[in-house]
Design an enzyme around this catalytic site. Structure first.
Site, PDB file in Angstrom:
ATOM      1  N   CYS A   1     -21.432  -9.873  25.515  1.00  0.00           N
ATOM      2  CA  CYS A   1     -21.708 -10.003  26.972  1.00  0.00           C
ATOM      3  C   CYS A   1     -21.663  -8.423  27.576  1.00  0.00           C
ATOM      4  O   CYS A   1     -21.250  -7.581  26.990  1.00  0.00           O
ATOM      5  CB  CYS A   1     -20.661 -10.459  27.872  1.00  0.00           C
ATOM      6  SG  CYS A   1     -20.226 -12.254  27.294  1.00  0.00           S
TER       7      CYS A   1
ATOM      8  N   ARG B   1     -27.013  -7.294  24.735  1.00  0.00           N
ATOM      9  CA  ARG B   1     -25.719  -7.903  24.594  1.00  0.00           C
ATOM     10  C   ARG B   1     -25.554  -9.429  24.795  1.00  0.00           C
ATOM     11  O   ARG B   1     -24.419  -9.932  24.373  1.00  0.00           O
ATOM     12  CB  ARG B   1     -24.793  -7.061  25.279  1.00  0.00           C
ATOM     13  CG  ARG B   1     -24.668  -5.636  25.289  1.00  0.00           C
ATOM     14  CD  ARG B   1     -23.901  -5.051  26.090  1.00  0.00           C
ATOM     15  NE  ARG B   1     -22.499  -5.382  25.739  1.00  0.00           N
ATOM     16  CZ  ARG B   1     -21.597  -4.692  24.791  1.00  0.00           C
ATOM     17  NH1 ARG B   1     -22.060  -3.760  24.226  1.00  0.00           N
ATOM     18  NH2 ARG B   1     -20.488  -4.969  24.470  1.00  0.00           N
TER      19      ARG B   1
ATOM     20  N   TRP C   1     -23.419 -13.790  26.601  1.00  0.00           N
ATOM     21  CA  TRP C   1     -23.418 -14.393  25.357  1.00  0.00           C
ATOM     22  C   TRP C   1     -22.335 -15.406  25.319  1.00  0.00           C
ATOM     23  O   TRP C   1     -21.128 -15.190  25.056  1.00  0.00           O
ATOM     24  CB  TRP C   1     -23.601 -13.402  24.093  1.00  0.00           C
ATOM     25  CG  TRP C   1     -23.724 -13.927  22.967  1.00  0.00           C
ATOM     26  CD1 TRP C   1     -25.071 -14.129  22.452  1.00  0.00           C
ATOM     27  CD2 TRP C   1     -22.870 -14.341  21.885  1.00  0.00           C
ATOM     28  NE1 TRP C   1     -24.888 -14.670  21.242  1.00  0.00           N
ATOM     29  CE2 TRP C   1     -23.771 -14.665  20.603  1.00  0.00           C
ATOM     30  CE3 TRP C   1     -21.575 -14.194  21.665  1.00  0.00           C
ATOM     31  CZ2 TRP C   1     -23.211 -14.963  19.535  1.00  0.00           C
ATOM     32  CZ3 TRP C   1     -21.135 -14.710  20.342  1.00  0.00           C
ATOM     33  CH2 TRP C   1     -21.822 -15.039  19.569  1.00  0.00           C
TER      34      TRP C   1
ATOM     35  N   ASN D   1     -15.908  -9.360  29.120  1.00  0.00           N
ATOM     36  CA  ASN D   1     -16.734  -9.618  27.760  1.00  0.00           C
ATOM     37  C   ASN D   1     -15.437  -9.689  26.716  1.00  0.00           C
ATOM     38  O   ASN D   1     -14.314  -8.777  26.737  1.00  0.00           O
ATOM     39  CB  ASN D   1     -17.212  -8.023  27.615  1.00  0.00           C
ATOM     40  CG  ASN D   1     -17.597  -7.997  26.058  1.00  0.00           C
ATOM     41  OD1 ASN D   1     -17.934  -8.987  25.293  1.00  0.00           O
ATOM     42  ND2 ASN D   1     -17.886  -6.859  25.680  1.00  0.00           N
ATOM     43  N   GLY D   2     -15.466 -10.488  25.866  1.00  0.00           N
ATOM     44  CA  GLY D   2     -14.456 -10.694  24.795  1.00  0.00           C
ATOM     45  C   GLY D   2     -13.913 -12.293  24.851  1.00  0.00           C
ATOM     46  O   GLY D   2     -14.678 -13.020  25.484  1.00  0.00           O
TER      47      GLY D   2
ATOM     48  N   GLU E   1     -32.458  -7.351   3.316  1.00  0.00           N
ATOM     49  CA  GLU E   1     -32.794  -6.884   4.706  1.00  0.00           C
ATOM     50  C   GLU E   1     -34.258  -7.403   5.182  1.00  0.00           C
ATOM     51  O   GLU E   1     -34.362  -7.957   6.383  1.00  0.00           O
ATOM     52  CB  GLU E   1     -32.748  -5.318   4.894  1.00  0.00           C
ATOM     53  CG  GLU E   1     -33.193  -4.929   6.015  1.00  0.00           C
ATOM     54  CD  GLU E   1     -32.295  -5.289   7.320  1.00  0.00           C
ATOM     55  OE1 GLU E   1     -31.255  -5.896   7.185  1.00  0.00           O
ATOM     56  OE2 GLU E   1     -32.604  -5.023   8.415  1.00  0.00           O
TER      57      GLU E   1
ATOM     58  N   LYS F   1     -34.520  -9.703   8.395  1.00  0.00           N
ATOM     59  CA  LYS F   1     -35.306  -9.506   9.557  1.00  0.00           C
ATOM     60  C   LYS F   1     -36.494 -10.513   9.941  1.00  0.00           C
ATOM     61  O   LYS F   1     -36.625 -10.877  10.828  1.00  0.00           O
ATOM     62  CB  LYS F   1     -36.329  -8.161   9.133  1.00  0.00           C
ATOM     63  CG  LYS F   1     -36.636  -6.965  10.115  1.00  0.00           C
ATOM     64  CD  LYS F   1     -35.297  -6.231  10.588  1.00  0.00           C
ATOM     65  CE  LYS F   1     -34.198  -7.103  10.626  1.00  0.00           C
ATOM     66  NZ  LYS F   1     -32.843  -6.122  11.070  1.00  0.00           N
TER      67      LYS F   1
ATOM     68  N   GLU G   1     -34.664 -13.624  11.264  1.00  0.00           N
ATOM     69  CA  GLU G   1     -34.026 -13.390  12.755  1.00  0.00           C
ATOM     70  C   GLU G   1     -34.893 -13.497  13.830  1.00  0.00           C
ATOM     71  O   GLU G   1     -34.810 -13.683  14.596  1.00  0.00           O
ATOM     72  CB  GLU G   1     -32.774 -12.282  12.674  1.00  0.00           C
ATOM     73  CG  GLU G   1     -33.348 -11.052  12.528  1.00  0.00           C
ATOM     74  CD  GLU G   1     -32.439  -9.991  12.583  1.00  0.00           C
ATOM     75  OE1 GLU G   1     -31.268 -10.403  13.219  1.00  0.00           O
ATOM     76  OE2 GLU G   1     -32.454  -8.912  12.098  1.00  0.00           O
TER      77      GLU G   1
ATOM     78  N   HIS H   1     -32.583 -17.959 -11.945  1.00  0.00           N
ATOM     79  CA  HIS H   1     -31.432 -18.871 -12.113  1.00  0.00           C
ATOM     80  C   HIS H   1     -31.193 -19.634 -10.926  1.00  0.00           C
ATOM     81  O   HIS H   1     -30.049 -19.963 -10.443  1.00  0.00           O
ATOM     82  CB  HIS H   1     -30.152 -17.964 -12.217  1.00  0.00           C
ATOM     83  CG  HIS H   1     -30.119 -16.706 -13.379  1.00  0.00           C
ATOM     84  ND1 HIS H   1     -30.175 -17.377 -14.452  1.00  0.00           N
ATOM     85  CD2 HIS H   1     -30.235 -15.396 -13.365  1.00  0.00           C
ATOM     86  CE1 HIS H   1     -30.148 -16.296 -15.507  1.00  0.00           C
ATOM     87  NE2 HIS H   1     -30.388 -15.155 -14.612  1.00  0.00           N
TER      88      HIS H   1
ATOM     89  N   LYS I   1     -26.971  -8.285  20.108  1.00  0.00           N
ATOM     90  CA  LYS I   1     -26.933  -7.041  19.217  1.00  0.00           C
ATOM     91  C   LYS I   1     -25.622  -6.673  18.888  1.00  0.00           C
ATOM     92  O   LYS I   1     -25.217  -6.236  17.776  1.00  0.00           O
ATOM     93  CB  LYS I   1     -27.614  -5.876  19.959  1.00  0.00           C
ATOM     94  CG  LYS I   1     -27.854  -4.564  18.976  1.00  0.00           C
ATOM     95  CD  LYS I   1     -29.073  -3.859  19.700  1.00  0.00           C
ATOM     96  CE  LYS I   1     -29.441  -3.025  18.634  1.00  0.00           C
ATOM     97  NZ  LYS I   1     -29.931  -3.561  17.361  1.00  0.00           N
TER      98      LYS I   1
HETATM   99  C1  G6P Z   1     -24.887  -8.323  15.095  1.00  0.00           C
HETATM  100  C2  G6P Z   1     -26.662  -7.980  15.110  1.00  0.00           C
HETATM  101  C3  G6P Z   1     -27.098  -7.503  13.817  1.00  0.00           C
HETATM  102  C4  G6P Z   1     -26.184  -6.524  13.049  1.00  0.00           C
HETATM  103  C5  G6P Z   1     -24.850  -6.878  13.381  1.00  0.00           C
HETATM  104  C6  G6P Z   1     -23.893  -5.900  12.991  1.00  0.00           C
HETATM  105  O1  G6P Z   1     -25.419  -9.511  14.386  1.00  0.00           O
HETATM  106  O2  G6P Z   1     -27.681  -9.079  15.733  1.00  0.00           O
HETATM  107  O3  G6P Z   1     -28.569  -6.934  13.722  1.00  0.00           O
HETATM  108  O4  G6P Z   1     -26.705  -5.833  12.031  1.00  0.00           O
HETATM  109  O5  G6P Z   1     -24.547  -7.264  14.574  1.00  0.00           O
HETATM  110  O6  G6P Z   1     -23.950  -5.042  14.093  1.00  0.00           O
HETATM  111  P1  G6P Z   1     -23.249  -3.427  13.792  1.00  0.00           P
HETATM  112  O7  G6P Z   1     -23.356  -2.778  15.449  1.00  0.00           O
HETATM  113  O8  G6P Z   1     -21.941  -3.561  13.238  1.00  0.00           O
HETATM  114  O9  G6P Z   1     -24.210  -2.616  12.894  1.00  0.00           O
END
Ligand code: G6P
Length: 625
Positions: free
Chosen positions: A2, A28, A82, A108-109, A498, A502, A505, A521, A620
């Protein structure tokens, strides 16, 4: 998660300031958004909130403005959500108010004791209109307002008392009808105070000069960066009071706290799209600059040295991180092992619940935001067990940066797209430099010299990848595949993970990354002539040879193979397509290969018309465990 933005002192501009702030915070969360305004003489706080992205709220506000009925006031706060408690809906959107509409709160929280508070308040006649944990806060304040000792001229004691009863994690801002002051408090969730330039001399919690200009409270600096670059990072347990006269920060005991006003050094333009269709694409293209910033002053090629502002030579290293940052942690762990230091990477959420012995370990939290709850929890666990901690983060003043013993900033500039791109590249680069600094301490000079020139060339090599990539055409070819697989060995294994993350997501396609040797395997059962396999193969050493063996395994099952390669291994003989990268040692080749895979993910998602910067269900900054 949030996002919160609140301000006092912007006069008629208050509503526009809030909406602007929300537009900078929707990374956020974007389930719903709302605003609340009040001004002198008001009996209630005026609230407008809507389910959906910010545009839904904007439309309502525009219609209200056209009808002359927009919310007005000189004190305002806003929120983008969120969901944690209760589905996205108008009712669950913030701000939340008490029964009388006098008190409005954004949060937020997670309030962990909300059910007990809600039961208690409901028994006293409070009627709840949402399913959120947040709504208990305005009702609790209302309850305290009704107490015998309440002085309507000063709501602060009641608000402080309410905050003291909250358990869990929170950043909250409270507005009271007719009161031209906002109140903010934080516990384990970020809250920053923005102060106008004329406040500069007021550090130390002193009252600033009268009418010093507007003051802001927000979850993150971009929310008010267009208006000021002067910031106070609030600490856990601190309570802020902002009004047209300035601001004060106090501790739980009510005593004024000695704060410092810091100046942020990035431009507001850094948070705009600069002509790109999406923040993600802009941020992918910003990588050369981000890496230059990351390396600036840290690599002395002439002197053959890495110079960092952290000085570590640990016996062993444990990394803790989530999501993309976890992949950077895996990469970092590999480099530390190569430097002769035993190192392991842990998913932060698993570390906190079952922590390994720390002994003499340095625990490194890799977190671009510095606010990820799982990572903070793991770092706190490590600290409580006596470990030294280091935050590898992008965010100056973040909780991780403040709580850890040391900080290594990745300096990539603000990242807005939910999918991490330039911060991942900068994490790889900063961890690369950190591992080199340890190798240097251990007099593995050869390792350092060979790697320094590659690091220096990295930004230019990333630019070359961006300039010459054929990822868009390739993405076109593979749009809509039932599954995508990514393989790599050594430092390329995290790149495979990664690449898959990517793609999944932002395109919502099914994608998986594997260590090259693992494909046979089990996952090989899923490989068909419709499932592209992206193989990261660089150099011409034994790892490349082994991965080529794995490429042949999928090639003989008719899977389309895309080799991400510098061409030295001749893997292209067995591949249907090539994504080329400049020749570089494996540790920097891993950054270059990842850029190609970022572009593939972006273009697949773009071709499918996905909301690339705000993928469904994701945010994020994830500040809940
Ligand atoms: C969320 C984001 C990811 C990110 C992860 C860790 O899940 O969607 O893109 O990698 O948090 O975030 P940080 O700020 O700890 O790197």
């Amino acid at each position: 998660m949030c996002g919160i933005i609140a301000c006092v002192g912007r006069g008629d501009d208050t509503l526009d300031t809030l909406v602007h702030g929300l537009s900078k915070l929707d990374y956020r969360g974007y389930d719903s958004a709302g605003v609340a305004l009040t001004g002198s003489g008001d009996d209630t706080v005026e609230v407008v909130k809507r389910q959906g992205q910010l545009d839904a709220l904007r439309r309502v506000l525009e219609t209200a403005r056209a009808d002359g009925a927009e919310p007005r006031g000189t004190v305002g706060m806003a929120h983008t959500r969120w969901s944690t408690h209760g589905a996205p809906s108008d009712a669950n959107a913030h701000p939340h108010t008490d029964c009388t509409g006098r008190v409005a709160v954004v949060h937020n929280g997670i309030i962990e004791n909300y059910q007990a508070l809600r039961d208690e308040l409901a028994a006293n006649g409070h009627e709840f209109r949402s399913e959120t944990d947040t709504e208990v806060i305005p009702h609790l304040i209302e309850e305290l307002f009704d107490g015998p000792e309440y002085d309507p001229a000063d709501p602060e004691p009641a608000i402080r008392e309410a905050v003291a009863r909250l358990e869990g994690s929170f950043a909250v801002v409270v507005s009271v009808a007719g009161v031209e002051t906002l109140f903010g408090a934080r516990q384990d969730n970020p809250l920053v105070l923005g102060t106008s330039p004329r406040d500069a001399g007021s550090a130390g919690g002193e009252r600033s000069e009268p009418r010093a200009g507007a003051t802001y409270l927000a979850s993150d600096v971009p929310a008010f960066r267009a208006f000021t670059d002067r910031v106070v990072y609030l600490e856990n347990g601190e309570f802020a009071r902002i009004d047209a006269e300035g601001w004060t920060v106090t501790g739980t005991d009510g005593e004024v706290v000695q704060t410092s006003v810091e100046t942020v050094d990035w431009d507001p333009e850094d948070t705009g799209k600069s002509g790109y269709d999406h923040f993600m694409l802009k941020e992918i293209h910003e990588q050369p600059r981000a890496l230059r910033q990351c390396l600036q002053g840290r690599v002395d090629e002439m002197g053959g040295r890495v110079t960092l502002d952290v000085d570590v030579d640990p016996e062993r290293v444990q990394f803790v991180a989530c999501g993309t940052s976890y992949h950077a942690a895996l990469y970092g762990a590999e480099l530390f092992r190569q430097a002769g230091v035993p190192a392991q990477a842990f998913l932060a959420s698993e570390y906190a619940t079952s922590p390994p012995p720390v002994d003499d370990a340095l625990v490194i939290g890799v977190t671009q935001s510095g606010e990820t709850a799982d990572t903070l929890s793991a770092l706190r666990e490590a600290r409580s067990r006596g470990a030294r901690t280091l935050a590898c983060t992008n965010t100056v003043g973040s909780t991780a940066a403040r709580e850890c013993d040391d900080v290594l900033y990745i300096r990539s500039g603000p990242e807005i797209g939910v999918a991490a791109t330039k911060t991942f590249a900068a994490q790889q680069t900063a961890l690369n430099a950190l591992a080199l600094s340890v190798a240097q301490e251990r007099r593995r000079a050869g390792d350092v010299r060979d790697s320094l020139s590659a690091l220096r060339e990295l930004p230019g090599d990333v630019q070359a990848v961006l300039d010459e990539s054929n990822a868009e055409a390739l993405a076109e070819e593979f749009v809509g595949a039932p599954s995508y697989f990514f393989i790599g060995r050594g430092v390329h294994f995290p790149v495979a993970l990664e690449g898959a993350l990517k793609l999944k997501e932002i395109s919502y396609g099914h994608a998986e990354g594997f260590a090259s040797g693992e494909l046979k395997h089990g996952p090989l059962a899923l490989v068909t002539d419709e499932t592209p396999v992206f193989a990261v193969v660089t150099g011409d050493g034994p790892l490349a040879t082994k991965t080529i063996g794995n490429v042949k395994e999928v090639e003989s099952r008719d899977a389309p193979v895309v080799a991400v390669t510098d061409g030295r291994s001749k893997v292209e003989r067995y591949a249907d397509h090539v994504l080329e990268i400049p020749e570089a040692p494996p540790r920097t080749a891993a950054v270059l290969a990842n850029v190609q895979l970022q572009l593939v993910a972006y273009h697949v998602a773009d071709r499918l018309g996905r909301p690339i910067d705000k993928p469904r269900n994701l945010a994020k900054s994830v500040t809940v465990e």
